[in-house]
Design an enzyme around this catalytic site. Sequence first.
Site, PDB file in Angstrom:
ATOM      1  CG  ASP A  78      -2.790   0.240   3.233  1.00 50.95           C
ATOM      2  OD1 ASP A  78      -3.772  -0.301   2.686  1.00 50.95           O
ATOM      3  OD2 ASP A  78      -1.722   0.471   2.638  1.00 50.95           O
ATOM      4  CD  GLU A 145      -3.757   0.158  -2.913  1.00 51.83           C
ATOM      5  OE1 GLU A 145      -3.916   0.307  -4.137  1.00 51.83           O
ATOM      6  OE2 GLU A 145      -3.396   1.094  -2.155  1.00 51.83           O
TER       7      GLU A 145
END
Length: 481
Positions: A78, A145
């Site tokens: 991400d 994350e």
Amino acid sequence: MSVLDNLQPGVVFHFFEELCNIPHGSGNLQKISDYLVSFAKERGYEVEQDKELNVIIKAPGTAGYEDKEPVIIQGHMDMVAVKEDSCDIDMKTDGLRVTTDGEYVWAEGTSLGGDDGIAVAYCLAILDSKDIPHPPLEVVITTNEETGMFGAAAIDLSGLKGKRMINIDNEEEGVFITSCAGGARVYSKLSMEQENADGTKCTVAVSGLLGGHSGEMIKCGRGNGNHIAGRILYRLSKEMSVKLISIDGGVADNAIPSNATLRFVVDNGDVDKAQTIVKAVLEEVKGELEAKDEGVDISFATEGASNVLAFNCKDTEAVAKMITIMPDGVQAMSAMVAGLVETSLNLGIVKTEGKVVTLEQSVRSSVESSKKVLIDKLLTIGEMFGAEVTVSGEYPGWKFRQHSGLRDHMVRVYQDMYGKAPQVQAIHAGLECGILSEKIDDLDCISIGPDMKDIHSTGEKLSVKSTANVWAYLVEVLKQF
């Protein structure tokens, strides 16, 4: 022809551009996760995808390396998806407009996602290669994350055999990260009643701030758009009757907000006074941020109000006071590591949804007790104003390992290649190494990466030369295991 075709290493930039063509902001990861699974299956690798969309790919060792101890390579899929106000890209559905001048790669009008897309590109390039010697690989690509390391917290690593992990989530070539701060997200929700407000509707927009990663850049003293907006609201509420319509700013709790927008209603006779106050705050802020964040600007606009829903003056003042008294930025510097921030926090997001104003903050500290104390402060402030406060995404720090075979190996290879020693450092930012170390007994890990500038912002840039250097180094590290 793709934009990055002429850059070297070609295979790395090929996969990086493919990733950039897939929307992959935090929370929007189904497509990129499925892409990784398809990549692995097409090449005959063993692959796992869990309900959090984490992906684990296992590759056997190449000829002569089959019986070597496995190595884990890890990154996250991400990115912090931010864009300029004028940019027409929908970051939930559109790819990025990647461009390059041969020296750097960036995305027009948006963040680039080099954090951590370059890690994924390196992994794919290694797995796609037919001629890079390596031991058995266990590639771990986690999700979300940037919003709290939720993928790392949920992932099951019981099927892994490796005890050595190379995390590729650092943004400075030649710097080896061996420990990091722990952190948490704190959400404060103020629920209030709305009423019809008469007067003049005003909009104040804070803009032009540099923003950036709230761990790495917090020591720079850059302006926080949400705190500036709260400061304006507080100053107005002390001088006149103000009814807040909305206050919104920031895109991620771990990104310093570069802008914020404040909408409110004042009596018709107070418009000029309100504008004067806003101008005064702008001059103050310019002076405070001189040479640190000098592009700051604050605009003021008005329009007639009729039956506008807004919070009453008392609740408006409560919002302003709550933001004003909340700590922000660096709270303590390390006494053991020169120049290292020990404890900090960042009011990354303020948003108004109906009758609720929510404040989202990222707390970090390399000292667990200091992290707890700072969280307690936010809980206490929230209680004072009747807010509902929750703590989420709490993650541990990553403790320095006194004896590390992996670190010794990687330092030696670096010295042999470049004739100098790398910098071995601790950082004031969250890495997944702490969480993953709790899942694998005696995990030996280190974090590396190529040079990047202004991650988590629309000014993010990835160095082409450094990307090539780290690629050559990573290949050599694997070859010499």
